[in-house]
Design a protein around this motif. Structure first.
Motif, short mmCIF file in Angstrom:
data_model
loop_
_atom_site.label_atom_id
_atom_site.label_comp_id
_atom_site.label_asym_id
_atom_site.label_seq_id
_atom_site.Cartn_x
_atom_site.Cartn_y
_atom_site.Cartn_z
N LEU A 1 -9.11 3.70 17.35
CA LEU A 1 -9.30 4.09 15.81
C LEU A 1 -8.27 3.64 14.97
O LEU A 1 -8.34 2.89 13.92
N TRP A 2 -6.94 3.86 15.20
CA TRP A 2 -5.89 3.50 14.42
C TRP A 2 -5.59 2.11 14.51
O TRP A 2 -5.24 1.32 13.70
N ALA A 3 -5.75 1.50 15.59
CA ALA A 3 -5.96 -0.07 15.99
C ALA A 3 -6.84 -0.83 15.22
O ALA A 3 -6.44 -1.75 14.28
N SER A 4 -8.04 -0.34 15.03
CA SER A 4 -8.99 -1.03 14.20
C SER A 4 -8.65 -0.92 12.57
O SER A 4 -8.71 -2.09 11.85
N LEU A 5 -8.09 0.24 12.44
CA LEU A 5 -7.60 0.39 10.92
C LEU A 5 -6.39 -0.62 10.55
O LEU A 5 -6.55 -1.34 9.34
N LEU A 6 -5.54 -0.42 11.40
CA LEU A 6 -4.22 -1.02 11.03
C LEU A 6 -4.31 -2.80 11.23
O LEU A 6 -3.66 -3.10 10.47
N ILE A 7 -5.17 -3.09 12.04
CA ILE A 7 -5.47 -4.56 12.12
C ILE A 7 -6.07 -5.12 10.95
O ILE A 7 -5.76 -6.18 10.26
N CYS A 8 -6.98 -4.24 10.19
CA CYS A 8 -7.56 -4.54 8.96
C CYS A 8 -6.41 -4.73 7.89
O CYS A 8 -6.54 -5.87 7.16
N TRP B 1 -3.26 -5.34 8.08
CA TRP B 1 -2.25 -6.09 8.63
C TRP B 1 -2.83 -7.63 8.13
O TRP B 1 -1.91 -8.47 7.88
N LEU B 2 -4.09 -7.78 8.62
CA LEU B 2 -4.61 -9.08 8.23
C LEU B 2 -5.35 -9.34 6.76
O LEU B 2 -5.04 -10.42 6.16
N TRP B 3 -5.80 -8.47 6.24
CA TRP B 3 -6.29 -8.66 4.83
C TRP B 3 -5.57 -8.13 3.83
O TRP B 3 -5.87 -8.24 2.46
N LEU B 4 -4.90 -7.11 3.92
CA LEU B 4 -4.33 -6.46 2.75
C LEU B 4 -2.69 -7.01 2.54
O LEU B 4 -2.10 -6.82 1.27
N LEU B 5 -2.12 -7.44 3.64
CA LEU B 5 -0.71 -7.81 3.51
C LEU B 5 -0.58 -9.37 3.38
O LEU B 5 -1.40 -10.00 3.59
N GLU B 6 0.54 -9.62 2.70
CA GLU B 6 0.81 -11.19 2.63
C GLU B 6 0.88 -11.77 4.03
O GLU B 6 1.42 -11.33 4.87
N VAL B 7 0.09 -12.98 4.17
CA VAL B 7 0.30 -13.71 5.27
C VAL B 7 1.27 -14.67 5.49
O VAL B 7 1.45 -15.31 4.41
N PRO B 8 2.14 -14.82 6.51
CA PRO B 8 3.17 -15.63 6.57
C PRO B 8 2.56 -17.16 6.47
O PRO B 8 1.53 -17.44 6.84
N ASP B 9 3.40 -18.08 5.87
CA ASP B 9 3.08 -19.60 6.12
C ASP B 9 3.12 -19.85 7.53
O ASP B 9 3.49 -19.88 8.42
N PRO B 10 1.80 -20.34 7.75
CA PRO B 10 1.38 -20.81 9.08
C PRO B 10 2.35 -21.89 9.91
O PRO B 10 2.36 -22.25 10.84
N VAL C 1 8.21 -0.32 3.50
CA VAL C 1 8.39 -0.69 2.18
C VAL C 1 8.59 -2.37 2.08
O VAL C 1 8.19 -2.90 1.43
N MET C 2 9.39 -2.91 3.20
CA MET C 2 9.39 -4.41 3.46
C MET C 2 7.90 -4.96 3.52
O MET C 2 7.82 -6.12 2.88
N THR C 3 7.29 -4.41 4.55
CA THR C 3 5.81 -4.74 4.83
C THR C 3 4.79 -4.84 3.46
O THR C 3 4.21 -5.79 2.99
N PHE C 4 4.68 -3.65 2.92
CA PHE C 4 3.73 -3.59 1.94
C PHE C 4 4.13 -3.88 0.39
O PHE C 4 3.37 -4.15 -0.46
N LEU C 5 5.49 -3.77 0.15
CA LEU C 5 5.95 -4.11 -1.34
C LEU C 5 6.80 -5.31 -1.35
O LEU C 5 6.90 -5.74 -2.62
#
Length: 520
Positions: A97-104, A106-115, A243-247
């Motif tokens: 359950l935590w994995a499903s939530l956190l994947i969402c 990390w993929l859709w709410l956080l900034e995606v690095p330059d591929p 803080v680094m990840t979300f802000l």
């Protein structure tokens, strides 16, 4: 099992944990130094901060509450292994359950690095989460290992897993650097897979033996009370990464530099302080009775607990003071040797100097909190959750403000303020716990005047040595600077031997013999 036997087992466990942490940190140290030559600092930043945060958050929230509940029991009521294992298997669906939530997130709410600079971010998020879920398969067996202090099993399992992880990383970084985050994802999956395999093979054999039939397992509380505490502690432990990840207060490159310095600065803390905290939490939890005052417990066991607490405080204080003093004058040199100008030319030395001061607070907090968590009643834990909540909110706020103002140093400043408040709370609890008894374990936080003098002189001499001999004047003068530090360190150690006789006796009679005995 008598309190003396518990103390011996805890000392053995601490010794092996120290050995294990040394090996882990040396391998990680060498691995980071190696990969810096082949991959970008942005990719290192994403792996060591964002993906590692995903992994640690998932496993922590899934299992820590159960660990605290199962390892906090005394020597009274014991449940069957079947009951405990059934309870611990709940970590697996909780992890999914935590994995499903956190994947969402990390993929859709956080900034995606330059591929282009950090390829394969999406698959890496899923694979790191999968590695976390995979590790939870070994959770029931890990708890049994800790509870019954099967220290050699833990050392072998985690050593093999770490060696496999490093080997995969090195091979893929050299042969296929274009794979990007796939390299580190594969290495993490191999690491957790080896852990599960080692524990499973051992216990398949062990649970069928006669010895297994004679053993019980302590379990006094359901994990609900510990979940709140564990969740808040996770925020405090990994707060800067959140803080680094979300802000997005630091670039991926700066995150990589900060994480490297953070890992380097915390090496000794993880070598020594964390194993001591984990091992002696079990000791205090077995010797003391939760929620009961000193007078209503067995005085012999309280006396042993007080003596051990005093010696542990003195031990971590001395080590922390040494790191603080010598870390200031040798941070620049250490970073220059480790990562070259990439680390030593910017804010790296300042970060490491500040972290050296933070290590002292980490040292004291680890021991005080391991005692407090083992002695608190359920009601006291509920009250402490409110303290942790206030600390969590203030820490996140301070981290953001101070980082905006001072960059990466702001994270360390916020950590120092937070850690100081946690130490203050623990010291007040310990003082009140022993207030009406003859024992005063907090005396362990008072070093001798001779030792303090030796540390002050060493701080001055090494600071002058750095300004004169280091670090842009060639290797010969660097060696002179190192020699000055070695002489100063020798003087400090002599002061310890002459004045801290009770501490030396504790180390010689409790910690070292248990370590040697297992190697005899």
């Amino acid at each position: 099992m008598s309190s003396q036997d518990v103390l011996k087992n805890a000392s053995t466990l601490a010794s092996y944990n120290v050995l294990l942490q040394v090996m882990f940190r040396v391998l990680t140290f060498l691995l980071n130094a190696f990969t810096l030559r082949f991959v970008s600092k942005e990719l290192i930043g994403v792996v060591n901060v964002r993906l590692t945060l995903l992994y640690t958050t998932l496993v922590f929230l899934s299992r820590e509450a159960f660990r605290r509940a199962c390892l906090s029991g005394g020597s009274g009521t014991k449940h069957s292994w079947r009951q405990v294992i059934n309870l611990l298997w709940l970590t697996l669906p909780l992890g999914v359950l935590w994995a499903s939530l956190l994947i969402c997130v990390w993929l859709w709410l956080l900034e995606v690095p330059d591929p282009q600079g950090v390829p394969y971010y999406g698959p890496a998020v899923v694979l790191f989460a999968l590695a976390g879920v995979q590790e939870l398969l070994s959770e029931p067996l890990w708890v049994l290992t800790q509870a019954h202090m099967f220290v050699q099993l833990k050392v072998v399992a985690e050593s093999l897993a770490m060696i496999a992880k490093c080997s995969i990383t090195v091979v893929l970084v050299v042969s296929a650097p274009e794979w990007g985050l796939y390299i580190f994802s594969a290495a993490q999956l191999v690491y957790t897979g080896f852990l599960v395999l080692c524990y499973a093979v051992y216990f398949i054999r062990f649970l069928g033996s006669k010895e297994a039939a004679k053993k019980g397992f302590p379990l006094h509380h359901l994990p609900s009370i510990f979940f709140k505490q564990s969740f808040l502690k996770q925020i405090l432990t990994e707060g800067e990464r959140y803080v680094m990840t979300f802000l997005n207060v630091l670039s991926f490159g700066d995150q990589g530099i900060y994480d490297i310095v953070n890992n380097l600065g915390s090496m000794v803390a993880r070598f020594i302080f964390l194993p001591i905290e984990e091992s002696f939490y079990i000791f205090f939890a077995k010797v003391l009775e939760r929620g009961r005052d000193v007078k209503s417990q067995k005085q012999e066991e309280v006396a042993i607990a007080a003596e051990v607490l005093e010696c542990l405080l003195k031990l971590v204080l001395v080590i922390g003071l040494i790191i603080t003093v010598f870390g200031y004058a040798y941070s620049h040199l250490a970073l220059d040797i480790y990562g070259g100008s990439l680390l030593s030319s910017g804010a790296g030395p300042t970060l490491l100097r500040c972290y050296s001061c933070y290590v002292l607070l980490l040292a004291v907090n680890g021991v005080t909190e391991c005692f407090v968590f083992a002695a608190m009643s359920q009601k006291e834990v509920d009250k402490y959750n409110l303290v942790m909540l206030a600390l969590s909110v203030s820490f996140l706020f301070l981290s953001y403000i101070l980082t905006w103002w001072a960059g990466g140093v702001g994270f360390i400043m916020a950590n120092c303020l937070n850690m100081g408040l946690r130490i203050l709370h623990s010291l007040l609890y310990i003082y009140n716990y022993f207030k009406f008894s003859q024992w005063r374990p907090l005396r362990g936080l008072v070093p001798s005047p001779l030792l303090l003098g030796a540390l002050v002189v060493s701080a001055g001499v090494t600071a002058v040595s750095e300004s004169v001999f280091c670090c842009d004047s060639g290797w010969l003068l660097r060696l002179v600077h190192v020699s000055v530090g070695a002489v100063c360190l020798l003087g400090v150690l002599v002061a310890v031997l002459l004045t801290e006789t009770h501490l030396i006796q504790f180390v010689r009679t409790q910690l070292l013999p248990q370590f040697r005995k297992k190697h005899a």
